[in-house]
Design a protein around this motif. Structure first.
Motif, PDB file in Angstrom:
ATOM      1  N   TYR A  40       0.858  -1.196   0.000  1.00 46.24           N
ATOM      2  CA  TYR A  40       0.000   0.000   0.000  1.00 46.24           C
ATOM      3  C   TYR A  40       0.888   1.239   0.000  1.00 46.24           C
ATOM      4  O   TYR A  40       1.916   1.284   0.689  1.00 46.24           O
ATOM      5  N   THR A  41       0.484   2.236  -0.785  1.00 48.41           N
ATOM      6  CA  THR A  41       1.150   3.543  -0.783  1.00 48.41           C
ATOM      7  C   THR A  41       0.110   4.645  -0.624  1.00 48.41           C
ATOM      8  O   THR A  41      -0.877   4.692  -1.369  1.00 48.41           O
ATOM      9  N   TYR A  42       0.336   5.518   0.350  1.00 51.94           N
ATOM     10  CA  TYR A  42      -0.433   6.756   0.480  1.00 51.94           C
ATOM     11  C   TYR A  42       0.399   7.863  -0.148  1.00 51.94           C
ATOM     12  O   TYR A  42       1.540   8.108   0.250  1.00 51.94           O
ATOM     13  N   LEU A  43      -0.158   8.530  -1.165  1.00 55.38           N
ATOM     14  CA  LEU A  43       0.546   9.608  -1.847  1.00 55.38           C
ATOM     15  C   LEU A  43      -0.399  10.775  -2.063  1.00 55.38           C
ATOM     16  O   LEU A  43      -1.368  10.671  -2.825  1.00 55.38           O
ATOM     17  N   ASP A  44      -0.138  11.877  -1.393  1.00 51.18           N
ATOM     18  CA  ASP A  44      -0.940  13.093  -1.512  1.00 51.18           C
ATOM     19  C   ASP A  44      -0.115  14.113  -2.285  1.00 51.18           C
ATOM     20  O   ASP A  44       0.823  14.707  -1.745  1.00 51.18           O
ATOM     21  N   VAL A  45      -0.443  14.307  -3.553  1.00 51.31           N
ATOM     22  CA  VAL A  45       0.354  15.198  -4.384  1.00 51.31           C
ATOM     23  C   VAL A  45       0.185  16.657  -3.990  1.00 51.31           C
ATOM     24  O   VAL A  45       1.029  17.490  -4.310  1.00 51.31           O
ATOM     25  N   SER A  46      -0.893  16.984  -3.286  1.00 55.66           N
ATOM     26  CA  SER A  46      -1.094  18.378  -2.870  1.00 55.66           C
ATOM     27  C   SER A  46      -0.143  18.783  -1.758  1.00 55.66           C
ATOM     28  O   SER A  46       0.203  19.947  -1.610  1.00 55.66           O
ATOM     29  N   THR A  47       0.291  17.829  -0.954  1.00 60.31           N
ATOM     30  CA  THR A  47       1.221  18.113   0.140  1.00 60.31           C
ATOM     31  C   THR A  47       2.612  17.533  -0.101  1.00 60.31           C
ATOM     32  O   THR A  47       3.560  17.887   0.598  1.00 60.31           O
ATOM     33  N   GLY A  48       2.737  16.604  -1.053  1.00 62.41           N
ATOM     34  CA  GLY A  48       4.013  15.967  -1.321  1.00 62.41           C
ATOM     35  C   GLY A  48       4.393  14.918  -0.304  1.00 62.41           C
ATOM     36  O   GLY A  48       5.549  14.503  -0.234  1.00 62.41           O
ATOM     37  N   ARG A  49       3.427  14.430   0.457  1.00 63.43           N
ATOM     38  CA  ARG A  49       3.712  13.428   1.485  1.00 63.43           C
ATOM     39  C   ARG A  49       3.384  12.031   0.977  1.00 63.43           C
ATOM     40  O   ARG A  49       2.411  11.834   0.266  1.00 63.43           O
ATOM     41  N   GLU A  50       4.199  11.081   1.427  1.00 69.04           N
ATOM     42  CA  GLU A  50       4.056   9.702   0.943  1.00 69.04           C
ATOM     43  C   GLU A  50       4.442   8.725   2.045  1.00 69.04           C
ATOM     44  O   GLU A  50       5.344   8.993   2.854  1.00 69.04           O
ATOM     45  N   PHE A  51       3.729   7.574   2.074  1.00 74.56           N
ATOM     46  CA  PHE A  51       4.094   6.468   2.954  1.00 74.56           C
ATOM     47  C   PHE A  51       3.759   5.167   2.246  1.00 74.56           C
ATOM     48  O   PHE A  51       2.684   5.026   1.650  1.00 74.56           O
ATOM     49  N   SER A  52       4.674   4.207   2.288  1.00 73.81           N
ATOM     50  CA  SER A  52       4.484   2.914   1.640  1.00 73.81           C
ATOM     51  C   SER A  52       4.850   1.792   2.590  1.00 73.81           C
ATOM     52  O   SER A  52       5.769   1.927   3.408  1.00 73.81           O
ATOM     53  N   ILE A  53       4.135   0.665   2.450  1.00 77.73           N
ATOM     54  CA  ILE A  53       4.463  -0.541   3.207  1.00 77.73           C
ATOM     55  C   ILE A  53       4.141  -1.757   2.339  1.00 77.73           C
ATOM     56  O   ILE A  53       3.114  -1.795   1.659  1.00 77.73           O
ATOM     57  N   VAL A  54       5.041  -2.733   2.319  1.00 76.00           N
ATOM     58  CA  VAL A  54       4.882  -3.950   1.516  1.00 76.00           C
ATOM     59  C   VAL A  54       5.247  -5.146   2.395  1.00 76.00           C
ATOM     60  O   VAL A  54       6.299  -5.143   3.053  1.00 76.00           O
ATOM     61  N   GLY A  55       4.378  -6.145   2.415  1.00 73.88           N
ATOM     62  CA  GLY A  55       4.643  -7.365   3.171  1.00 73.88           C
ATOM     63  C   GLY A  55       4.533  -8.585   2.281  1.00 73.88           C
ATOM     64  O   GLY A  55       3.746  -8.606   1.320  1.00 73.88           O
TER      65      GLY A  55
END
Length: 325
Positions: free
Chosen positions: A193-208
């Motif tokens: 899963y990746t959370y990517l908010d282009v309006s703020t430039g913030r991102e978080f990803s996790i892979v299992g």
């Protein structure tokens, strides 16, 4: 301002593994922790892309730490290893959706130089020992690594499913300390899963994911099932440059088996964390480039050498079309 963000880092690179003094048999696993990272689940532009990843690992285990090697019941004590490894290969991303997702296939090869040392080796049924440090170096090609992925996008939410494996055609000798192949096949699959908010430039990803290992025919040794989690978080400072942190957790969940498993189930684990920086750039009107540098410090290892490793990734992919203002 946001044109490149949604394409950024398919340089998390599909798959790459190489043998260094790492868990399971000889302290070596098929899955290389840290493989995935930021932007792992973000869909890419359709077409051909090409990635190259340089990895420099440096690991060690204490003189009392034991690891099996070879088919004759050898046990190595005090492993140390380092490597200069390169993974490279193409990925093709299909334009036609599959199950409402974006389908891609890739094939990577591995090449480089591996160096390993042991403080002592115990051999034979009576445990006779050869004292003194012994070292081995090898420059060669490693195994082939096919992979298939599916990715879905829903606004800021991105989802990933993948399956990959090891085709054991690389340089491997069960009696040598340094190898570029792992000597057996493996299948690994997982989700991300990746959370990517282009309006703020913030991102978080996790892979299992989970790894199933086939038996090594040269040593009659079968590694247990391995579980792993890779993650990354980043913040864009402008359209091209981002900084962040990345980490991983690796845990063997079933024991090793087979006639060669002289140390029992030998379950292993390791954790890692470190900084990352990335830069996205346009090569020309049709191609974009993605550069990423990250490093991990390892801790909490069990039945596995620990140390640090550095990754430098460079990928080229179709450029995202410019938005019409």
């Amino acid at each position: 301002m946001t044109r490149n963000w949604t394409a950024a880092l398919c340089v998390g690179v599909s798959c790459l593994f190489a043998q260094e003094a790492r868990a399971d048999e000889s302290g070596i696993s098929f899955w290389l922790p840290g493989l995935y990272g930021s932007f792992a689940a973000v869909p890419a532009q359709p077409g051909w892309s090409f990635a190259t990843v340089y990895i420099h690992p440096s690991v060690s285990a204490g003189a009392s730490e034991a690891f099996t090697r070879g088919g004759g019941g050898q046990v190595d004590l005090g492993i140390k290893g380092r490597g200069n490894l390169l993974a490279f290969g193409p990925t093709y991303t299909f334009e036609q959706p599959l199950w409402n997702g974006q389908f891609a296939v890739s094939l990577l090869g591995v090449a480089g130089r591996s160096h390993a040392c042991v403080d002592a080796t115990l051999t034979g049924p009576l445990g006779g020992s050869v004292s003194g440090e012994r070292c081995d170096s090898r420059t060669a090609f490693g195994d082939l690594l096919p992979q298939a992925t599916l990715k879905w996008n829903d606004g800021v939410d991105n989802y990933l499913a993948y399956i990959t494996g090891d085709i054991p055609v690389g340089a491997y000798d069960s009696d040598r300390l340094a190898n570029l192949g792992i000597g057996h096949g493996a299948i690994d699959g997982g989700v991300g899963y990746t959370y990517l908010d282009v309006s703020t430039g913030r991102e978080f990803s996790i892979v299992g994911g989970l790894t199933y290992n086939f038996e090594n025919p040269d040593t009659d040794y079968q590694n247990g099932v391995d579980a792993h989690i890779d993650w990354g978080a980043s913040q864009f400072l402008n359209e091209h440059l981002y900084v962040g942190v990345a980490g991983y957790a690796y845990q063997q969940i079933t024991g090793d088996s087979g006639a060669g498993a002289s140390l029992g189930d030998f379950k292993s684990r390791v954790f890692g964390v470190g900084p990352q920086v990335g830069y996205n750039f346009d090569v020309n009107d049709k191609t974009s480039g993605f550069l990423n540098l990250k490093g991990y410090y390892e801790f909490g290892a069990k039945n596995r050498p620990e140390g640090w490793n550095v990754w430098l990734s460079l990928a080229f992919a179709p450029r995202a079309p410019k938005k019409v203002e």
